[in-house]
Design a protein around this motif. Structure first.
Motif, PDB file in Angstrom:
ATOM      1  N   VAL A  59      -0.970   2.794  -9.522  1.00 34.44           N
ATOM      2  CA  VAL A  59      -1.220   3.092  -8.114  1.00 34.44           C
ATOM      3  C   VAL A  59      -2.536   2.432  -7.706  1.00 34.44           C
ATOM      4  N   THR A  60      -2.478   1.641  -6.637  1.00 34.50           N
ATOM      5  CA  THR A  60      -3.670   1.014  -6.077  1.00 34.50           C
ATOM      6  C   THR A  60      -3.910   1.565  -4.686  1.00 34.50           C
ATOM      7  N   HIS A  61      -5.098   2.105  -4.468  1.00 37.46           N
ATOM      8  CA  HIS A  61      -5.461   2.703  -3.168  1.00 37.46           C
ATOM      9  C   HIS A  61      -6.647   1.919  -2.622  1.00 37.46           C
ATOM     10  N   THR A  62      -6.446   1.276  -1.468  1.00 39.44           N
ATOM     11  CA  THR A  62      -7.501   0.443  -0.901  1.00 39.44           C
ATOM     12  C   THR A  62      -7.718   0.747   0.576  1.00 39.44           C
ATOM     13  N   ILE A  63      -8.905   0.432   1.049  1.00 40.97           N
ATOM     14  CA  ILE A  63      -9.187   0.308   2.482  1.00 40.97           C
ATOM     15  C   ILE A  63      -9.844  -1.051   2.640  1.00 40.97           C
ATOM     16  N   GLU A  64      -9.189  -1.912   3.398  1.00 45.63           N
ATOM     17  CA  GLU A  64      -9.672  -3.285   3.546  1.00 45.63           C
ATOM     18  C   GLU A  64      -9.498  -3.717   4.988  1.00 45.63           C
ATOM     19  N   GLN A  65     -10.608  -4.166   5.605  1.00 47.94           N
ATOM     20  CA  GLN A  65     -10.607  -4.614   6.993  1.00 47.94           C
ATOM     21  C   GLN A  65      -9.931  -3.602   7.918  1.00 47.94           C
ATOM     22  N   GLY A  66     -10.245  -2.345   7.687  1.00 49.47           N
ATOM     23  CA  GLY A  66      -9.815  -1.288   8.600  1.00 49.47           C
ATOM     24  C   GLY A  66      -8.452  -0.702   8.342  1.00 49.47           C
ATOM     25  N   ILE A  67      -7.759  -1.109   7.277  1.00 52.34           N
ATOM     26  CA  ILE A  67      -6.420  -0.593   7.002  1.00 52.34           C
ATOM     27  C   ILE A  67      -6.367   0.010   5.599  1.00 52.34           C
ATOM     28  N   GLU A  68      -5.919   1.250   5.533  1.00 52.07           N
ATOM     29  CA  GLU A  68      -5.700   1.921   4.250  1.00 52.07           C
ATOM     30  C   GLU A  68      -4.310   1.551   3.727  1.00 52.07           C
ATOM     31  N   ARG A  69      -4.235   1.259   2.436  1.00 47.03           N
ATOM     32  CA  ARG A  69      -2.958   0.946   1.793  1.00 47.03           C
ATOM     33  C   ARG A  69      -2.861   1.696   0.467  1.00 47.03           C
ATOM     34  N   GLY A  92       0.057   9.445   7.779  1.00 46.96           N
ATOM     35  CA  GLY A  92      -0.587   8.268   7.219  1.00 46.96           C
ATOM     36  C   GLY A  92       0.132   7.872   5.948  1.00 46.96           C
ATOM     37  N   ALA A  93      -0.446   6.924   5.232  1.00 48.85           N
ATOM     38  CA  ALA A  93       0.189   6.433   4.003  1.00 48.85           C
ATOM     39  C   ALA A  93       0.444   7.558   3.004  1.00 48.85           C
ATOM     40  N   TRP A  94      -0.366   8.599   3.045  1.00 43.80           N
ATOM     41  CA  TRP A  94      -0.256   9.701   2.092  1.00 43.80           C
ATOM     42  C   TRP A  94       1.130  10.357   2.073  1.00 43.80           C
ATOM     43  N   CYS A  95       1.842  10.321   3.203  1.00 48.42           N
ATOM     44  CA  CYS A  95       3.079  11.096   3.318  1.00 48.42           C
ATOM     45  C   CYS A  95       4.206  10.555   2.437  1.00 48.42           C
ATOM     46  N   TRP A  96       4.062   9.310   1.937  1.00 48.51           N
ATOM     47  CA  TRP A  96       5.126   8.703   1.138  1.00 48.51           C
ATOM     48  C   TRP A  96       4.936   8.917  -0.361  1.00 48.51           C
ATOM     49  N   ALA A 112       2.612   1.508   1.161  1.00 49.26           N
ATOM     50  CA  ALA A 112       2.464   2.336   2.365  1.00 49.26           C
ATOM     51  C   ALA A 112       1.100   2.055   2.980  1.00 49.26           C
ATOM     52  N   HIS A 113       1.049   1.986   4.285  1.00 51.68           N
ATOM     53  CA  HIS A 113      -0.218   1.732   4.980  1.00 51.68           C
ATOM     54  C   HIS A 113      -0.414   2.779   6.070  1.00 51.68           C
ATOM     55  N   SER A 114      -1.645   2.944   6.490  1.00 51.43           N
ATOM     56  CA  SER A 114      -1.983   3.853   7.582  1.00 51.43           C
ATOM     57  C   SER A 114      -2.382   3.036   8.803  1.00 51.43           C
ATOM     58  N   LEU A 115      -1.760   3.317   9.934  1.00 46.27           N
ATOM     59  CA  LEU A 115      -2.139   2.656  11.180  1.00 46.27           C
ATOM     60  C   LEU A 115      -3.570   3.044  11.560  1.00 46.27           C
ATOM     61  N   PRO A 116      -4.251   2.241  12.368  1.00 44.10           N
ATOM     62  CA  PRO A 116      -5.616   2.607  12.789  1.00 44.10           C
ATOM     63  C   PRO A 116      -5.657   4.003  13.412  1.00 44.10           C
ATOM     64  N   GLY A 117      -6.688   4.747  13.034  1.00 46.61           N
ATOM     65  CA  GLY A 117      -6.833   6.102  13.549  1.00 46.61           C
ATOM     66  C   GLY A 117      -5.989   7.131  12.835  1.00 46.61           C
ATOM     67  N   HIS A 118      -5.343   6.725  11.747  1.00 52.45           N
ATOM     68  CA  HIS A 118      -4.489   7.624  10.971  1.00 52.45           C
ATOM     69  C   HIS A 118      -4.999   7.668   9.537  1.00 52.45           C
ATOM     70  N   ALA A 119      -5.008   8.873   8.972  1.00 52.54           N
ATOM     71  CA  ALA A 119      -5.472   9.069   7.593  1.00 52.54           C
ATOM     72  C   ALA A 119      -6.836   8.409   7.410  1.00 52.54           C
ATOM     73  N   LEU A 120      -6.988   7.481   6.452  1.00 52.94           N
ATOM     74  CA  LEU A 120      -8.295   6.885   6.171  1.00 52.94           C
ATOM     75  C   LEU A 120      -8.522   5.544   6.869  1.00 52.94           C
ATOM     76  N   SER A 121      -7.578   5.106   7.703  1.00 51.76           N
ATOM     77  CA  SER A 121      -7.799   3.893   8.495  1.00 51.76           C
ATOM     78  C   SER A 121      -8.634   4.252   9.720  1.00 51.76           C
ATOM     79  N   PRO A 122      -9.819   3.650   9.880  1.00 57.47           N
ATOM     80  CA  PRO A 122     -10.676   4.013  11.014  1.00 57.47           C
ATOM     81  C   PRO A 122     -10.041   3.660  12.352  1.00 57.47           C
ATOM     82  N   THR A 123     -10.426   4.396  13.370  1.00 61.44           N
ATOM     83  CA  THR A 123      -9.935   4.162  14.725  1.00 61.44           C
ATOM     84  C   THR A 123     -10.425   2.806  15.241  1.00 61.44           C
TER      85      THR A 123
END
Length: 327
Positions: A59-69, A92-96, A112-123
């Motif tokens: 499992v790889t968990h990243t936040i890069e350039q504003g997007i959590e994956r 957010g990505a967590w739900c999968w 799985a990714h989180s859209l901006p403003g969701h989970a750990l992706s900043p607004t």
């Protein structure tokens, strides 16, 4: 003029201006123009890179350039084609997580990714101003990150975004899996079957133009999203949710939306028997419209990824994908 009269007049003027702004925004959206000028990536800002090894997958968990994956890669992959997972409103990505774990053990790589403003992706823009075409730009970018065209899986609003992707970007993908999706033509084709909450779905959205009221408490979130036998408590669920735009709901209905026809990608639509947000008959009707395969999960609510028999539901998806002989 009395103080009360002044307050009422001011409130009325505010609502009038607010509604005019929102409907004006919807009327002037241009999806192709939005896709041609995608949202700019954020400066690095917060970064995260966490790699965890498990028996059978990494499992790889990243936040890069504003997007959590969150990516799951099986140690023994059985397919070259990855799965991209698009979450729905408030999530957010967590739900999968549960499905990613199960599918990884079956040899599927998923992202799985989180859209901006969701989970750990900043607004990146105020949630109130987020639209489906804005979110679609991020989904398009996620799909283009991979060497092999991915399978696209979307839940709820993510199911709507999957339909938008098939219409406006590319319908020639290996497969599309729509999990408790918004309807093919509208969210309210079966509005009489939606469990309506006058405070959360009526008063608060009108005042705030936000869908946060639908899930404003653990009790409200559970009533909307899960059944009584879910693999998550109302408190855990509510703590993971965030605000969501109301604009997106109205954008996925006439005159702003019409569904694609003759979609080339094989499609599977899944519905929960107890879904209080996207009623089962409306998902079945969408499957009929798209000439798609359909699967009903008895006793489950809207969040099929964490509700009753989530393991069996994931295995049904695996079997369906396997039957499509995807490389």
């Amino acid at each position: 003029m009395t103080k009360l009269g002044w307050l009422l007049r001011t409130a009325g003027l505010y609502l009038l201006v607010q509604q005019a702004y929102v409907w004006g925004m919807l009327a002037t959206r241009n999806v192709q123009r939005a896709l041609e000028s995608p949202p700019r990536l954020r400066l690095p800002g917060r970064r995260l890179e966490q790699i965890t090894e498990y028996d059978g997958y990494t499992v790889t968990h990243t936040i890069e350039q504003g997007i959590e994956r969150i990516s799951y890669r099986p140690h023994v992959p059985k397919h070259k084609t990855p799965i991209v997972m698009q979450h729905g409103m408030w999530h957010g990505a967590w739900c999968w997580e549960r499905w990613q774990r199960i599918l990884a053990l079956q040899g599927w790589e998923s992202h799985a990714h989180s859209l901006p403003g969701h989970a750990l992706s900043p607004t990146q823009r105020p949630i109130m101003m987020c639209t489906l075409d804005y979110y679609l730009g991020f989904l398009k970018r996620e799909m283009e990150r991979h060497a092999h065209t991915p399978i696209l899986m979307g839940h709820s609003m993510g199911g709507a975004l999957t339909q938008w992707y098939l219409k406006y970007v590319n319908d020639d993908i290996p497969a599309a899996v729509l999990v408790a999706p918004w309807g093919a033509h509208s969210n309210f084709d079966y509005g009489d079957r939606i469990r309506f909450d006058w405070i959360g779905m009526g008063m608060l959205p009108v005042l705030q133009w936000s869908a946060a009221g639908w899930v404003r408490s653990p009790e409200a979130a559970a009533a909307a999203l899960i059944g009584p036998n879910a693999d998550i408590t109302p408190e855990e669920l509510h703590a993971s949710l965030n605000d969501e735009s109301m604009i997106v709901i109205f954008q996925h209905m006439p005159p702003f939306w019409s569904p694609p026809t003759d979609v080339r990608a094989p499609m599977l639509l899944l519905a929960g028997e107890l879904d209080a947000v996207c009623p089962e008959p409306h998902i079945r009707a969408s499957a009929d419209f798209y000439k798609a395969d359909y699967h009903l999960v008895n006793g489950a609510g809207h969040n099929l990824m964490m509700d009753l028999d989530f393991t069996m539901t994931a295995m049904h998806i695996h079997s369906w994908l396997d039957g499509k002989h995807i490389d």
